[in-house]
Design an enzyme around this catalytic site. Structure first.
Site, PDB file in Angstrom:
ATOM      1  CB  SER A 415      -0.929   0.017   1.201  1.00  0.00           C
ATOM      2  OG  SER A 415      -0.314  -0.529   2.324  1.00  0.00           O
ATOM      3  CG  HIS A 436      -3.000  -0.385  -3.265  1.00  0.00           C
ATOM      4  ND1 HIS A 436      -3.139   0.973  -3.020  1.00  0.00           N
ATOM      5  CD2 HIS A 436      -3.185  -1.000  -2.069  1.00  0.00           C
ATOM      6  CE1 HIS A 436      -3.368   1.154  -1.731  1.00  0.00           C
ATOM      7  NE2 HIS A 436      -3.419  -0.023  -1.144  1.00  0.00           N
ATOM      8  CD  GLU A 448      -3.552   3.734  -5.818  1.00  0.00           C
ATOM      9  OE1 GLU A 448      -3.530   4.982  -5.851  1.00  0.00           O
ATOM     10  OE2 GLU A 448      -3.302   3.078  -4.781  1.00  0.00           O
ATOM     11  CG  ASN A 486      -2.995   4.315   0.882  1.00  0.00           C
ATOM     12  OD1 ASN A 486      -4.184   4.528   1.087  1.00  0.00           O
ATOM     13  ND2 ASN A 486      -2.473   3.096   0.928  1.00  0.00           N
TER      14      ASN A 486
HETATM   15  P1  NAD Z   1      -1.842  -9.134   7.498  1.00  0.00           P
HETATM   16  O1  NAD Z   1      -0.951  -8.918   8.624  1.00  0.00           O
HETATM   17  O2  NAD Z   1      -3.272  -9.258   7.776  1.00  0.00           O
HETATM   18  O3  NAD Z   1      -1.401 -10.441   6.624  1.00  0.00           O
HETATM   19  C1  NAD Z   1      -0.075 -10.652   6.194  1.00  0.00           C
HETATM   20  C2  NAD Z   1       0.097 -12.172   6.077  1.00  0.00           C
HETATM   21  O4  NAD Z   1       1.325 -12.437   5.419  1.00  0.00           O
HETATM   22  C3  NAD Z   1       0.150 -12.882   7.420  1.00  0.00           C
HETATM   23  O5  NAD Z   1      -0.841 -13.852   7.464  1.00  0.00           O
HETATM   24  C4  NAD Z   1       1.545 -13.523   7.435  1.00  0.00           C
HETATM   25  O6  NAD Z   1       1.545 -14.780   8.060  1.00  0.00           O
HETATM   26  C5  NAD Z   1       1.825 -13.657   5.957  1.00  0.00           C
HETATM   27  N1  NAD Z   1       3.247 -13.765   5.639  1.00  0.00           N
HETATM   28  C6  NAD Z   1       4.259 -13.055   6.151  1.00  0.00           C
HETATM   29  N2  NAD Z   1       5.415 -13.447   5.601  1.00  0.00           N
HETATM   30  C7  NAD Z   1       5.127 -14.418   4.702  1.00  0.00           C
HETATM   31  C8  NAD Z   1       5.862 -15.217   3.787  1.00  0.00           C
HETATM   32  N3  NAD Z   1       7.197 -15.094   3.696  1.00  0.00           N
HETATM   33  N4  NAD Z   1       5.210 -16.121   3.010  1.00  0.00           N
HETATM   34  C9  NAD Z   1       3.872 -16.262   3.100  1.00  0.00           C
HETATM   35  N5  NAD Z   1       3.087 -15.525   3.951  1.00  0.00           N
HETATM   36  C10 NAD Z   1       3.714 -14.623   4.735  1.00  0.00           C
HETATM   37  O7  NAD Z   1      -1.588  -7.910   6.534  1.00  0.00           O
HETATM   38  P2  NAD Z   1      -2.563  -7.299   5.454  1.00  0.00           P
HETATM   39  O8  NAD Z   1      -3.347  -6.237   6.084  1.00  0.00           O
HETATM   40  O9  NAD Z   1      -3.253  -8.388   4.711  1.00  0.00           O
HETATM   41  O10 NAD Z   1      -1.502  -6.561   4.498  1.00  0.00           O
HETATM   42  C11 NAD Z   1      -0.788  -7.299   3.521  1.00  0.00           C
HETATM   43  C12 NAD Z   1      -0.228  -6.314   2.512  1.00  0.00           C
HETATM   44  O11 NAD Z   1      -1.333  -5.625   1.896  1.00  0.00           O
HETATM   45  C13 NAD Z   1       0.649  -5.217   3.083  1.00  0.00           C
HETATM   46  O12 NAD Z   1       1.625  -4.884   2.140  1.00  0.00           O
HETATM   47  C14 NAD Z   1      -0.307  -4.037   3.287  1.00  0.00           C
HETATM   48  O13 NAD Z   1       0.325  -2.794   3.268  1.00  0.00           O
HETATM   49  C15 NAD Z   1      -1.175  -4.207   2.073  1.00  0.00           C
HETATM   50  N6  NAD Z   1      -2.523  -3.610   2.158  1.00  0.00           N
HETATM   51  C16 NAD Z   1      -3.216  -3.672   3.325  1.00  0.00           C
HETATM   52  C17 NAD Z   1      -4.493  -3.119   3.382  1.00  0.00           C
HETATM   53  C18 NAD Z   1      -5.337  -3.174   4.640  1.00  0.00           C
HETATM   54  O14 NAD Z   1      -6.306  -2.394   4.736  1.00  0.00           O
HETATM   55  N7  NAD Z   1      -5.045  -4.044   5.547  1.00  0.00           N
HETATM   56  C19 NAD Z   1      -5.052  -2.518   2.241  1.00  0.00           C
HETATM   57  C20 NAD Z   1      -4.287  -2.510   1.060  1.00  0.00           C
HETATM   58  C21 NAD Z   1      -3.020  -3.054   1.028  1.00  0.00           C
END
Ligand code: NAD
Ligand code: T1G
Length: 708
Positions: A415, A436, A448, A486
């Protein structure tokens, strides 16, 4: 006869074919063509019946929306009303059959209802979607529809604007027959069948107009639903008023009432904004340097790394589009957690009637869990959604570069992080791109798409095309911290925090933006997404903060005390077990304590100032993104905010809204904030220039597009 409307005769039956690709829009020229055809039929005694049909992929998708702009901008002074022509068709002395395939929307359905019989293919859809454009049906649709489908159905269709499948349209009396195969042949057969029968004119069919007391309940319920579900929109309430007129006034007077309401809506800012959004969603699909014919890569299988909040939702998006998914996590426990979340989300969708159990079971079968990168060897695309850490993402992309086949698209759901740096962990930066998604990914329409310095046009075209298949609105943006959405949202939420620090209550800030039309206030939105996500990013980029520039202090303090928002049951608000929010006096106390420690003076702050500071900071950052070319056009920013950040569609998006207010006024207000609050309010150079020249962001973007 014009090319747009052909009149032919088959065994004495006049066939009127509308041929105005791509969607047979009822432009002024098409209406003229139909009028000419009707005139000929009226004079030709050998005509025994009439069939109307659309050429190409659809019947008529409505009036030509492009012509509305010319009307409301004063380019053309009046529009030829369709109503008299529809009465002439209805009054033809021979049976008139409307043959419908594809869509009969808006003016298209109104024309169809002026016929005596309607036959359609089962795949057809009918509807009065005008409210989505901030208007109401303007060619007697609100008067004929209740006469065919009954009052309740007509109110629902005109006030909500949703399409109705042919099967349901048959059940409620809009259509008379469904037919597979050759539509024209079936329509001709129906015409011959009814030759002897007296033609039923829809405008004279009053049997379904119901009784006043029952109708009163229907209208009251519809108004309440409209106020809740379509908060702030004028058109749905106007549509209900118009249908109500059909039940209380004779047809002609009902039409006059409709005309008044239609014209009022058409010249409203809301309608101009919604029409901007309609065409905007189509314009963002056009990338100046990636022409339509750019080859694309097939995406028939996908791998997803990380099954957390986003990974799980993204897996559902691909499965819902029928694309098999390999879902990878770090260990079995994390995988089971991710799959359980997906199961829960699908169960909710069934409970809410969005999907059937059978549909969900079929989709679930498309999601395959794995702990082995090796299984990614054959996939067409991978979307990475692991924690927001550059080091971790580079490690993952290094792995993907080793196992994925040549030509696989490697996408990241980051993000905020630098796409080029992530791509540098591979030997194929041309295949790396940002996709995104927005939380919840299986619900939010926005995608995005972030192009890196080396991302190939083929990969961009592939993702733009894929976004449509996934039911998303894909918007291409450049690579910078936070991309477009963002990067603008950061200052927006910063300003909301400053307002709280200066004396506005948490509720006052959120209520002001909610009343402005935002789906949710900025502080409540933080609690929903998780305050820790932004906190992690601020810590990651603390070294980039300019010295002497005021930084918000409260949210970091909330996170340091473990208040991450809904996920921890407390953030700016406190939450019960059903995540229902309520003001938290403890937060108000903490804010008073922290702001007095920070020596920040408290004062009364108006809702107007709250809205101006939060919305104009969006506009100012948007202007910078436009000037830097990170956003291709002002409309791209608008579509991002309408589909990803809950910006009210009836205000058109932050850049359209600023144009509506007037950039001179916006710039003056921003300068006032700069004087009073600080340097971070310096107006963006592009905004200043356009304000001085009396120009708009829309004009700037169309000039940009013309130059490329
Ligand atoms: P999250 O913490 O809910 O999930 C991340 C997952 O990745 C976890 O389950 C973890 O176990 C897993 N993980 C970590 N290392 C790993 C690996 N080497 N191999 C496989 N799995 C692995 O986080 P999220 O909120 O889902 O965010 C994930 C990404 O999406 C981030 O880059 C975040 O910035 C982006 N994002 C988040 C949102 C939001 O609102 N939460 C929105 C858009 C983008
Ligand atoms: N007028 C002008 N252009 C239109 C149009 C319309 N009604 N509908 C579509 N287009 C253009 C669109 O901009 C795009 O152009 C191309 O056609 C293909 O569209 C009197 C007052 C029918 C379901 O609201 O919902 O009738 O980008 O990409 O995905 O009471 O188009 O290629 O240059 O959307 O297959 C009411 C609007 C009008 C329906 C097809 N009707 N259209 O979807 O293709 S108001 C509507 C749609 C009215 C009367 C009132 C969809 C579609 P370009 P597309 P699609």
């Amino acid at each position: 006869m014009s090319d747009l409307v052909q009149l032919t005769k088959i065994d004495g039956i006049a066939v009127v074919t509308i041929n105005n690709p791509p969607v047979n829009a009822l432009s002024a020229a098409v209406s003229k063509g139909i009028a000419d055809a009707v005139a000929q039929i009226e004079k030709d005694d050998t005509v025994i019946a009439v069939v109307f049909i659309g050429a190409g992929r659809t019947f008529i998708a409505g009036a030509d929306i492009k012509e509305f702009g010319e009307l409301t901008s004063g380019k053309i002074i009046c529009r030829e009303s369709l109503k008299p022509l529809l009465v002439r068709i209805e009054d033809l002395r021979v049976p008139v059959v409307m043959a419908i395939h594809g869509t009969a929307f808006g003016g298209g359905l109104e024309l169809a209802m002026a016929g005596h019989y309607r036959i359609a293919l089962p795949s057809a859809q009918v509807g009065q979607p005008e409210v989505k454009l901030g208007i109401i049906p303007g060619a007697a649709g609100t008067q004929r529809l209740p006469r065919l489908a009954g009052v309740a159905k007509a109110v629902e269709m005109c006030a909500e604007g949703a399409p109705v499948k042919a099967e349901d349209a048959l059940k409620c009396g809009i259509l008379d027959r469904l037919v597979e195969g050759d539509l024209l042949a079936a329509a001709l057969a129906l015409a011959r069948e009814v030759l002897a029968k007296p033609a039923a004119k829809t405008r004279e069919r009053n049997e379904k107009l119901g009784a006043p007391d029952r109708n009163a309940a229907i209208f009251a319920a519809a108004r309440e639903t409209a106020r809740k579900k379509q908060r702030g929109l004028l058109a749905p309430l106007a549509a209900i008023d118009a249908v109500e007129a059909a039940t209380t006034l004779p047809f002609e007077q009902g039409c006059q009432k409709e005309e008044e309401l239609f014209t009022k809506c058409l010249f409203s800012d809301q309608s101009k904004a919604l029409i901007h959004a309609f065409f905007g969603e189509r314009e963002v699909a056009k990338i100046p340097d990636v022409p339509k014919e750019t080859p694309t890569r097939g995406v028939n299988s996908v791998g997803i790394v990380g099954a957390g909040t986003m990974g799980g939702g993204i897996a559902m998006v691909f499965a819902n589009a029928g694309i098999p998914v390999l879902l990878k996590e770090t260990d079995q426990a994390a995988l089971d957690r991710g799959l359980a979340n997906i199961q829960k989300n699908y169960a909710n969708s069934v409970k809410r009637g969005r999907f059937t159990q059978q549909y969900v079971e079929e989709r679930r079968k498309l999601i395959w869990p794995t702990l082995d990168y090796g299984e990614f060897a054959g996939v067409d695309m991978v979307v990475e959604a692991v924690f927001e850490s550059m080091a971790l993402k580079k490690e993952v992309f290094g792995q993907l570069d080793r196992v994925c086949k040549p030509g696989a698209v490697l996408a990241t759901n980051t993000s905020s992080l630098d796409i080029d740096e992530i791509a540098s962990a591979t030997g194929r930066p041309q295949s790396v791109i940002g996709t995104h998604f927005f939380s919840p990914a299986n619900v939010m329409r926005l995608l995005e798409i972030v192009r890196g310095a080396s991302t190939s046009k083929e990969v961009i075209a592939t993702c733009m095309q894929l976004s449509k298949k996934l039911g998303k609105v894909g918007v291409l943006v450049g690579n910078c911290m936070g991309f477009v959405g963002n990067r603008m949202f950061g200052p927006y939420r910063r300003e909301a925090q400053f307002l709280v620090e200066e004396g506005a209550s948490v509720e006052a800030v959120d209520t002001a933006l909610y009343d402005f039309g935002m789906a949710m206030g900025p502080l409540a939105t933080g609690d929903l997404a998780g305050l820790d996500v932004g906190w992690r990013i601020r810590k990651e980029f603390r070294h980039l903060q300019k010295p002497g520039i005021r930084q918000p202090l409260i949210e970091d303090r909330l996170c340091e005390s473990g208040r991450f928002g809904q996920k921890t049951g407390a953030g700016w608000y406190k939450y019960d077990e059903n995540r229902k929010s309520s003001p938290d006096p403890q937060v108000a106390d903490l804010i008073r304590q922290w702001t007095s420690e920070g020596g920040i003076a408290q004062r009364e702050i108006s809702a107007e100032e709250i809205v101006d500071r939060c919305i104009y900071t969006l506009v100012n950052e948007g202007a910078r993104l436009l000037e830097e070319g990170i956003a291709l056009r002002a409309v791209d920013i608008d579509i991002i905010y309408l589909n990803g950040y809950g910006f009210p569609a009836y205000r058109g998006g932050p850049m359209w809204y600023a144009d509506t207010v007037g950039l001179k006024k916006v710039c003056e207000r921003i300068r006032e904030f700069q004087q009073r609050l600080g340097i971070w309010w310096e107006p963006a150079p592009l905004l200043q220039r356009l304000a001085e020249k009396g120009k708009t962001f829309a004009e700037f973007s169309s000039r940009q597009s013309a130059a490329t």
